[in-house]
Design an enzyme around this catalytic site. Structure first.
Site, PDB file in Angstrom:
ATOM      1  N   LYS A  34      13.251 -75.368  27.038  1.00 29.41           N
ATOM      2  CA  LYS A  34      14.576 -75.938  26.790  1.00 29.41           C
ATOM      3  C   LYS A  34      15.183 -76.460  28.090  1.00 29.41           C
ATOM      4  O   LYS A  34      15.350 -75.716  29.058  1.00 29.41           O
ATOM      5  CB  LYS A  34      15.502 -74.878  26.184  1.00 29.41           C
ATOM      6  CG  LYS A  34      16.899 -75.414  25.875  1.00 29.41           C
ATOM      7  CD  LYS A  34      17.723 -74.423  25.064  1.00 29.41           C
ATOM      8  CE  LYS A  34      18.504 -73.431  25.892  1.00 29.41           C
ATOM      9  NZ  LYS A  34      19.625 -74.034  26.643  1.00 29.41           N
ATOM     10  N   ASP A  61      18.414 -79.924  25.188  1.00 27.92           N
ATOM     11  CA  ASP A  61      19.643 -79.274  24.709  1.00 27.92           C
ATOM     12  C   ASP A  61      20.832 -79.975  25.359  1.00 27.92           C
ATOM     13  O   ASP A  61      21.455 -79.448  26.277  1.00 27.92           O
ATOM     14  CB  ASP A  61      19.574 -77.784  25.091  1.00 27.92           C
ATOM     15  CG  ASP A  61      20.798 -77.005  24.652  1.00 27.92           C
ATOM     16  OD1 ASP A  61      21.545 -77.483  23.773  1.00 27.92           O
ATOM     17  OD2 ASP A  61      21.007 -75.898  25.192  1.00 27.92           O
ATOM     18  N   LYS A  63      23.310 -81.632  23.427  1.00 31.13           N
ATOM     19  CA  LYS A  63      24.485 -81.529  22.525  1.00 31.13           C
ATOM     20  C   LYS A  63      25.292 -82.822  22.424  1.00 31.13           C
ATOM     21  O   LYS A  63      26.467 -82.856  22.766  1.00 31.13           O
ATOM     22  CB  LYS A  63      25.384 -80.381  22.982  1.00 31.13           C
ATOM     23  CG  LYS A  63      24.708 -79.029  23.011  1.00 31.13           C
ATOM     24  CD  LYS A  63      25.715 -77.912  23.306  1.00 31.13           C
ATOM     25  CE  LYS A  63      25.109 -76.542  23.237  1.00 31.13           C
ATOM     26  NZ  LYS A  63      24.116 -76.242  24.290  1.00 31.13           N
ATOM     27  N   ASP A  66      29.527 -87.973  19.915  1.00 27.99           N
ATOM     28  CA  ASP A  66      30.181 -89.243  20.234  1.00 27.99           C
ATOM     29  C   ASP A  66      30.256 -90.044  18.942  1.00 27.99           C
ATOM     30  O   ASP A  66      29.966 -89.503  17.865  1.00 27.99           O
ATOM     31  CB  ASP A  66      29.369 -89.981  21.325  1.00 27.99           C
ATOM     32  CG  ASP A  66      30.254 -90.864  22.208  1.00 27.99           C
ATOM     33  OD1 ASP A  66      31.070 -91.627  21.663  1.00 27.99           O
ATOM     34  OD2 ASP A  66      30.120 -90.790  23.440  1.00 27.99           O
ATOM     35  N   THR A 125      29.139 -70.075  20.468  1.00 25.75           N
ATOM     36  CA  THR A 125      29.389 -68.625  20.399  1.00 25.75           C
ATOM     37  C   THR A 125      30.486 -68.191  21.378  1.00 25.75           C
ATOM     38  O   THR A 125      30.993 -67.081  21.276  1.00 25.75           O
ATOM     39  CB  THR A 125      28.110 -67.820  20.688  1.00 25.75           C
ATOM     40  OG1 THR A 125      27.435 -68.429  21.769  1.00 25.75           O
ATOM     41  CG2 THR A 125      27.212 -67.781  19.487  1.00 25.75           C
ATOM     42  N   ARG A 217      16.709 -65.460  30.711  1.00 31.55           N
ATOM     43  CA  ARG A 217      16.572 -64.460  31.781  1.00 31.55           C
ATOM     44  C   ARG A 217      15.640 -63.288  31.510  1.00 31.55           C
ATOM     45  O   ARG A 217      14.993 -62.813  32.458  1.00 31.55           O
ATOM     46  CB  ARG A 217      17.982 -63.970  32.193  1.00 31.55           C
ATOM     47  CG  ARG A 217      18.753 -65.056  32.940  1.00 31.55           C
ATOM     48  CD  ARG A 217      20.233 -64.788  32.966  1.00 31.55           C
ATOM     49  NE  ARG A 217      20.820 -64.954  31.642  1.00 31.55           N
ATOM     50  CZ  ARG A 217      22.108 -64.789  31.365  1.00 31.55           C
ATOM     51  NH1 ARG A 217      22.940 -64.423  32.327  1.00 31.55           N
ATOM     52  NH2 ARG A 217      22.558 -64.979  30.144  1.00 31.55           N
TER      53      ARG A 217
HETATM   54  O1  C5P Z   1      19.173 -66.186  29.797  1.00 32.29           O
HETATM   55  P1  C5P Z   1      19.503 -66.178  28.335  1.00 32.29           P
HETATM   56  O2  C5P Z   1      18.406 -65.621  27.464  1.00 32.29           O
HETATM   57  O3  C5P Z   1      20.861 -65.560  28.046  1.00 32.29           O
HETATM   58  O4  C5P Z   1      19.595 -67.737  27.967  1.00 32.29           O
HETATM   59  C1  C5P Z   1      19.967 -68.160  26.698  1.00 32.29           C
HETATM   60  C2  C5P Z   1      20.021 -69.652  26.636  1.00 32.29           C
HETATM   61  O5  C5P Z   1      20.531 -70.022  25.358  1.00 32.29           O
HETATM   62  C3  C5P Z   1      20.926 -70.322  27.664  1.00 32.29           C
HETATM   63  O6  C5P Z   1      20.342 -71.586  27.977  1.00 32.29           O
HETATM   64  C4  C5P Z   1      22.225 -70.501  26.922  1.00 32.29           C
HETATM   65  O7  C5P Z   1      22.953 -71.600  27.374  1.00 32.29           O
HETATM   66  C5  C5P Z   1      21.723 -70.765  25.513  1.00 32.29           C
HETATM   67  N1  C5P Z   1      22.688 -70.466  24.480  1.00 32.29           N
HETATM   68  C6  C5P Z   1      23.235 -69.207  24.300  1.00 32.29           C
HETATM   69  N2  C5P Z   1      24.134 -68.985  23.312  1.00 32.29           N
HETATM   70  C7  C5P Z   1      24.489 -69.988  22.515  1.00 32.29           C
HETATM   71  C8  C5P Z   1      23.955 -71.254  22.664  1.00 32.29           C
HETATM   72  C9  C5P Z   1      23.042 -71.453  23.675  1.00 32.29           C
HETATM   73  O8  C5P Z   1      22.908 -68.292  25.020  1.00 32.29           O
HETATM   74  N3  C5P Z   1      25.324 -69.747  21.538  1.00 32.29           N
END
Ligand code: C5P
Length: 244
Positions: A34, A61, A63, A66, A125, A217
Site C-alpha cells: 500500500k 491509497d 483517496k 473531486d 475511523t 508497523r
Molecule cells: O502501522 P499500522 O498497521 O497501524 O498501519 C495501518 C495502515 O492502515 C496505515 O497506512 C493507516 O493509514 C491505514 N489506515 C488505518 N485506519 C484506517 C484507514 C487506514 O490504520 N481507518
C-alpha cells in the site's frame, strides 16, 4: 487466492530507498503493497514502477474526492500505472464513483490489463459520532453511515470498501460475499497496538469477513519483519478455516 494474497503491507515511509528495501525483503510473503499519500507525494509514480519491478502489486491509497470527471481522469492515470487497487471517497457520490469505475474499465481494456479494483473509503475511523454529527453534519451512528455508503459504493459498481474491524460484519451482511472488504486496524496478539484503538487480530478480521487486511508497523517495526509476515499469513489461514 492464496492466504498471503490477502495481506496488504502499508509502506508508510517517505523515501524510495526505504520502500524498495521493504519490497525486496517481503515481496514473496505479502500480496499487495500500500502506497499512501506520504510516499506517493514524496516519490511520485516512479515508486509504483519500482515496487512492480520488485515483484509487488500496488494499492494506491490516495483517496480521490473531486468532481466526477476529475476523479475519472485520475482513475485512468492510476490504471495506466498498472496498480492492482486504488480508492475514492464514497462521500463524492454515486456519479463520481460510477464514472471512476467506467473510466478505469475503459482504460484497462485499452491497454489490455486486468481492471484495477476500485475501493471506496467510507467514514474515516478518526471520525467519531460527535464529529460526524456536529462537524460533518451527518446525523446517526457512524456504523449506520458506513453501511449506507458501502451500499451506495456497491450500487455504483465499486469493487469493495475500506472499513474498520468493527464494521466488517455489518458490511458483509449488507453487501454480500463478493464485495471486497479491506480492513486496517489489525494487530496480532503479539504486537504493540501503537495508536490503533479498535483493533482485531488477523485471524479475527478474516473470520469476521475481511477479504484483505492492511498491516503496517507490526511487520515493518518487527525485529524480524519476515518472521512477522509469516506469522500473520499463518493467522490468515486460521481465520479462513474459521469461516469454512
Ligand atoms: O502501522 P499500522 O498497521 O497501524 O498501519 C495501518 C495502515 O492502515 C496505515 O497506512 C493507516 O493509514 C491505514 N489506515 C488505518 N485506519 C484506517 C484507514 C487506514 O490504520 N481507518
Amino acid at each position: 487466492m492464496q492466504p498471503k494474497d490477502r495481506l496488504i503491507l502499508a509502506l508508510d515511509v517517505d523515501t524510495m530507498a526505504q520502500a524498495e528495501a521493504l519490497v525486496e525483503k517481503l515481496h514473496d510473503l505479502v500480496g499487495v503493497f500500500k502506497v499512501g499519500m506520504q510516499l506517493y507525494n514524496s516519490e511520485g509514480p516512479e515508486v509504483v514502477r519500482r515496487i512492480q519491478a520488485g515483484g509487488g502489486k500496488v494499492f494506491a491509497d490516495l483517496k480521490f474526492h473531486d468532481i466526477p470527471n476529475t476523479v475519472a481522469q485520475a482513475g485512468k492515470v492510476m490504471t495506466g500505472h498498472g496498480v492492482f487497487m486504488y480508492n475514492v471517497h464514497t462521500a463524492g457520490g454515486k456519479k463520481m464513483m460510477a464514472e471512476a469505475v467506467a473510466a478505469t474499465g475503459q482504460k484497462a481494456a485499452e491497454i489490455n490489463i486486468a481492471k484495477p479494483l476500485v475501493i471506496g473509503v467510507t467514514v474515516l475511523t478518526s471520525i467519531d459520532r460527535d464529529t460526524l454529527n456536529q462537524e460533518v453534519g451527518i446525523q446517526g451512528l457512524v456504523e449506520e453511515q458506513v453501511v449506507k455508503w458501502a451500499k451506495l459504493a456497491q450500487e455504483a459498481g465499486l469493487d469493495g470498501v475500506v472499513a474498520s474491524p468493527q464494521e466488517v460484519k455489518a458490511i458483509r451482511q449488507a453487501c454480500g460475499k463478493d464485495f471486497n472488504l479491506v480492513i486496517p486496524g489489525i494487530r496480532p496478539a503479539w504486537a504493540a497496538a501503537n495508536d490503533q484503538k479498535r483493533i482485531m487480530t488477523p485471524r479475527e478480521a478474516i473470520a469476521a469477513g475481511a477479504t484483505y487486511i492492511v498491516v503496517g508497523r507490526p511487520i515493518t517495526h518487527a525485529p524480524d519483519p519476515r518472521e512477522a509476515a509469516e506469522k500473520i499469513v499463518a493467522e490468515i489461514e486460521e481465520g479462513l478455516r474459521d469461516v469454512e
